[in-house]
Design a protein around this motif. Structure first.
Motif, PDB file in Angstrom:
ATOM      1  N   TRP A 139       0.851  -1.197   0.000  1.00 47.07           N
ATOM      2  CA  TRP A 139       0.000   0.000   0.000  1.00 47.07           C
ATOM      3  C   TRP A 139       0.882   1.240   0.000  1.00 47.07           C
ATOM      4  N   ASP A 140       0.328   2.344  -0.552  1.00 41.85           N
ATOM      5  CA  ASP A 140       1.133   3.528  -0.782  1.00 41.85           C
ATOM      6  C   ASP A 140       0.878   4.653   0.223  1.00 41.85           C
ATOM      7  N   GLU A 141       0.078   4.405   1.263  1.00 39.19           N
ATOM      8  CA  GLU A 141      -0.135   5.388   2.312  1.00 39.19           C
ATOM      9  C   GLU A 141      -0.600   4.665   3.574  1.00 39.19           C
ATOM     10  N   SER A 142      -0.463   5.336   4.700  1.00 37.83           N
ATOM     11  CA  SER A 142      -0.840   4.733   5.981  1.00 37.83           C
ATOM     12  C   SER A 142      -2.333   4.909   6.240  1.00 37.83           C
ATOM     13  N   ALA A 143      -2.907   3.953   6.974  1.00 43.21           N
ATOM     14  CA  ALA A 143      -4.339   4.034   7.265  1.00 43.21           C
ATOM     15  C   ALA A 143      -4.663   3.255   8.528  1.00 43.21           C
ATOM     16  N   VAL A 144      -5.738   3.674   9.187  1.00 42.13           N
ATOM     17  CA  VAL A 144      -6.379   2.884  10.218  1.00 42.13           C
ATOM     18  C   VAL A 144      -7.521   2.145   9.541  1.00 42.13           C
ATOM     19  N   VAL A 145      -7.531   0.825   9.652  1.00 42.94           N
ATOM     20  CA  VAL A 145      -8.588   0.011   9.045  1.00 42.94           C
ATOM     21  C   VAL A 145      -9.474  -0.504  10.173  1.00 42.94           C
ATOM     22  N   ILE A 146     -10.727  -0.026  10.203  1.00 38.49           N
ATOM     23  CA  ILE A 146     -11.631  -0.452  11.269  1.00 38.49           C
ATOM     24  C   ILE A 146     -12.508  -1.602  10.777  1.00 38.49           C
ATOM     25  N   GLY A 147     -12.953  -2.425  11.727  1.00 41.67           N
ATOM     26  CA  GLY A 147     -13.786  -3.574  11.400  1.00 41.67           C
ATOM     27  C   GLY A 147     -15.167  -3.160  10.943  1.00 41.67           C
ATOM     28  N   SER A 148     -15.827  -4.070  10.243  1.00 40.82           N
ATOM     29  CA  SER A 148     -17.125  -3.775   9.633  1.00 40.82           C
ATOM     30  C   SER A 148     -18.153  -3.279  10.636  1.00 40.82           C
ATOM     31  N   PHE A 149     -18.070  -3.745  11.883  1.00 40.95           N
ATOM     32  CA  PHE A 149     -19.114  -3.437  12.857  1.00 40.95           C
ATOM     33  C   PHE A 149     -18.650  -2.477  13.943  1.00 40.95           C
ATOM     34  N   SER A 151     -17.582   1.106  15.762  1.00 36.88           N
ATOM     35  CA  SER A 151     -17.989   2.509  15.754  1.00 36.88           C
ATOM     36  C   SER A 151     -16.793   3.378  15.409  1.00 36.88           C
ATOM     37  N   TYR A 152     -16.963   4.229  14.407  1.00 33.62           N
ATOM     38  CA  TYR A 152     -15.868   5.118  13.984  1.00 33.62           C
ATOM     39  C   TYR A 152     -15.397   5.967  15.148  1.00 33.62           C
ATOM     40  N   ARG A 153     -16.317   6.637  15.837  1.00 35.15           N
ATOM     41  CA  ARG A 153     -15.920   7.582  16.873  1.00 35.15           C
ATOM     42  C   ARG A 153     -15.360   6.891  18.108  1.00 35.15           C
ATOM     43  N   ARG A 163      -2.786  13.962  12.617  1.00 37.99           N
ATOM     44  CA  ARG A 163      -1.457  14.439  13.022  1.00 37.99           C
ATOM     45  C   ARG A 163      -0.359  13.476  12.582  1.00 37.99           C
ATOM     46  N   HIS A 164      -0.652  12.181  12.609  1.00 30.14           N
ATOM     47  CA  HIS A 164       0.367  11.186  12.253  1.00 30.14           C
ATOM     48  C   HIS A 164       0.236  10.685  10.818  1.00 30.14           C
ATOM     49  N   GLY A 165      -0.663  11.279  10.033  1.00 29.11           N
ATOM     50  CA  GLY A 165      -0.763  10.944   8.612  1.00 29.11           C
ATOM     51  C   GLY A 165      -1.488   9.664   8.294  1.00 29.11           C
ATOM     52  N   PHE A 166      -2.518   9.321   9.089  1.00 24.13           N
ATOM     53  CA  PHE A 166      -3.279   8.093   8.856  1.00 24.13           C
ATOM     54  C   PHE A 166      -4.663   8.411   8.300  1.00 24.13           C
ATOM     55  N   ASP A 167      -4.974   7.844   7.151  1.00 24.70           N
ATOM     56  CA  ASP A 167      -6.338   7.869   6.644  1.00 24.70           C
ATOM     57  C   ASP A 167      -7.150   6.865   7.468  1.00 24.70           C
ATOM     58  N   VAL A 168      -8.477   6.928   7.387  1.00 23.66           N
ATOM     59  CA  VAL A 168      -9.328   5.975   8.092  1.00 23.66           C
ATOM     60  C   VAL A 168     -10.262   5.314   7.085  1.00 23.66           C
ATOM     61  N   VAL A 169     -10.284   3.978   7.056  1.00 30.51           N
ATOM     62  CA  VAL A 169     -11.112   3.221   6.121  1.00 30.51           C
ATOM     63  C   VAL A 169     -11.797   2.086   6.872  1.00 30.51           C
ATOM     64  N   ALA A 340     -14.827   4.582  -0.657  1.00 29.16           N
ATOM     65  CA  ALA A 340     -14.437   5.981  -0.513  1.00 29.16           C
ATOM     66  C   ALA A 340     -15.589   6.869  -0.054  1.00 29.16           C
ATOM     67  N   THR A 341     -16.754   6.280   0.221  1.00 25.28           N
ATOM     68  CA  THR A 341     -17.922   7.080   0.580  1.00 25.28           C
ATOM     69  C   THR A 341     -18.022   7.277   2.088  1.00 25.28           C
ATOM     70  N   VAL A 342     -18.559   8.419   2.471  1.00 25.72           N
ATOM     71  CA  VAL A 342     -18.802   8.697   3.865  1.00 25.72           C
ATOM     72  C   VAL A 342     -19.841   7.742   4.429  1.00 25.72           C
ATOM     73  N   GLU A 343     -20.809   7.374   3.607  1.00 25.64           N
ATOM     74  CA  GLU A 343     -21.872   6.460   4.047  1.00 25.64           C
ATOM     75  C   GLU A 343     -21.290   5.140   4.533  1.00 25.64           C
ATOM     76  N   TRP A 344     -20.307   4.611   3.809  1.00 22.07           N
ATOM     77  CA  TRP A 344     -19.704   3.337   4.227  1.00 22.07           C
ATOM     78  C   TRP A 344     -18.824   3.536   5.444  1.00 22.07           C
ATOM     79  N   LEU A 345     -17.986   4.566   5.434  1.00 18.92           N
ATOM     80  CA  LEU A 345     -17.072   4.794   6.546  1.00 18.92           C
ATOM     81  C   LEU A 345     -17.821   5.020   7.846  1.00 18.92           C
ATOM     82  N   ARG A 346     -18.929   5.769   7.781  1.00 19.18           N
ATOM     83  CA  ARG A 346     -19.646   6.148   8.994  1.00 19.18           C
ATOM     84  C   ARG A 346     -20.916   5.316   9.183  1.00 19.18           C
TER      85      ARG A 346
END
Length: 349
Positions: A139-149, A151-153, A163-169, A340-346
């Motif tokens: 992969w070409d960038e850092s990310a936090v990968v959360i489980g399907s179920f 809670s994002y928050r 701050r540390h350069g992590f996308d969230v997916v 890449a949609t907000v609906e899926w992420l949230r």
């Protein structure tokens, strides 16, 4: 009917049986395990003979356990593994080498693209358009990968991630959040037909599908073990964890992330790891829970990945493969429509 089950970290359990009027008949257990006293083998055979073919692995294991003489010693297998082997015989489940395998290790793509490829390739294995496959991620960038179920928050500190350069997916499988810093982890995905894990409980299938990587890690000098439900560990700490998703068309996704070189303090700033989650892990520090492969092996990440590929290929006869342009295109469309949609992420706020 014939069934086999290799106990992860243990021995091979083999069963042969007939079915007469809806019940198991002429049952015989065999394998390279150890069993004392010798008479316990006859007791196990008698306990399984006569059980209804609908009996699940737990019921079969209970019958085996109840028939064992006092003081019986089972080494390299358990009553549960006998139950799994019987269920695999009854559904005529294939083994690893009954399939033609591919190993894919290709160009770096975005975290969202990696997640989309997981869904696309699993679906294609499920409907027969792709051979069963092991894919090593880049992969070409850092990310936090959360489980399907998850809670994002509840799982991610947005300020810390930014701050540390992590996308969230968000991925399609369950399980916990993974902090995936580019170049600091090793992630692989297995895309397999459901028939490979037929007759197994979900818990058994996790260990079964990761047994090869334990062998690869042990060949590098790591005393790797599987800790139920989904952790890969060594005596000095957790190395990584696995997750699964089963599609309706018969495709099974099993993927795992192993830490190669991780900054535990950054992890505590990016993930909202609370005391409750750590309370059953025997530690109060998230940083102490993870023991990266770099510190245990002293090897470059690329060399460890190569050992993974060599081990899997040797065990199961896998050949080098590739992701087609059509598969990449399908994954790109899925990124735009879903990952890449907000609906899926949230979807779980």
């Amino acid at each position: 009917m014939h069934g086999e089950y290799k106990v992860p970290g243990g021995k091979l359990v083999v069963v042969d049986l007939e079915v007469e009027e809806g019940r198991i008949a002429d049952f015989h257990l065999a394998g390279d395990f150890f069993l004392e006293p010798d008479t316990a083998l006859d007791a196990i055979d008698a306990a399984v003979t006569g059980l209804p073919v609908e009996a699940d692995a737990a019921a079969i294991a209970a019958a085996v356990r109840g028939a064992l003489p006092d003081g019986a010693q089972l080494l390299g297998f358990t009553p549960e593994s006998v139950g799994t082997a019987v269920r695999r015989a009854l559904v005529t489940a294939p083994g690893w080498r009954d399939f033609e395998w591919e190993v894919v290790h290709e160009k770096a793509v975005s975290p969202r693209m990696n997640l989309a490829l997981d869904e696309v390739l699993t679906a294609r294995v499920g409907d027969g358009r792709r051979r069963p496959t092991l894919r090593l991620w880049e992969w070409d960038e850092s990310a936090v990968v959360i489980g399907s179920f998850q809670s994002y928050r509840n799982e991610v500190d947005p300020d810390g991630a930014s701050r540390h350069g992590f996308d969230v997916v968000r991925r399609i499988s369950g399980g916990g959040a993974m902090m995936m810093a580019a170049g600091q982890i090793i992630t692989y995905s297995l895309y397999v037909p459901a028939s490979l894990v037929a007759g197994m409980t979900f818990a058994d299938s996790y260990a079964f599908l990761d047994d090869w990587v334990l062998q690869a890690l042990r060949s590098l000098g790591i005393e790797a073990t599987y800790q139920p439900l989904n952790d890969i560990a060594s005596p000095t700490g957790k190395i990584g964890g696995a997750a699964q998703k089963r599609l309706a068309n018969g495709g099974v996704l099993h993927h795992a992330t192993l830490s190669y070189d991780i900054d535990g303090e950054v992890m505590t700033e990016v993930l909202r790891i609370g005391r409750e989650k750590l309370s059953d892990k025997g530690t109060t520090s998230a940083a102490k829970r993870v023991d990266p492969l770099r510190s245990q092996t002293g090897l470059p990440r690329e060399q460890i990945i190569q050992r993974f590929i060599e081990t899997f290929s040797r065990l199961y006869g896998a050949e080098p493969g590739r992701i087609t342009e059509e598969e990449y295109a399908e994954a790109e469309a899925l990124v735009a429509a879903k990952f890449a949609t907000v609906e899926w992420l949230r979807r779980v706020p």
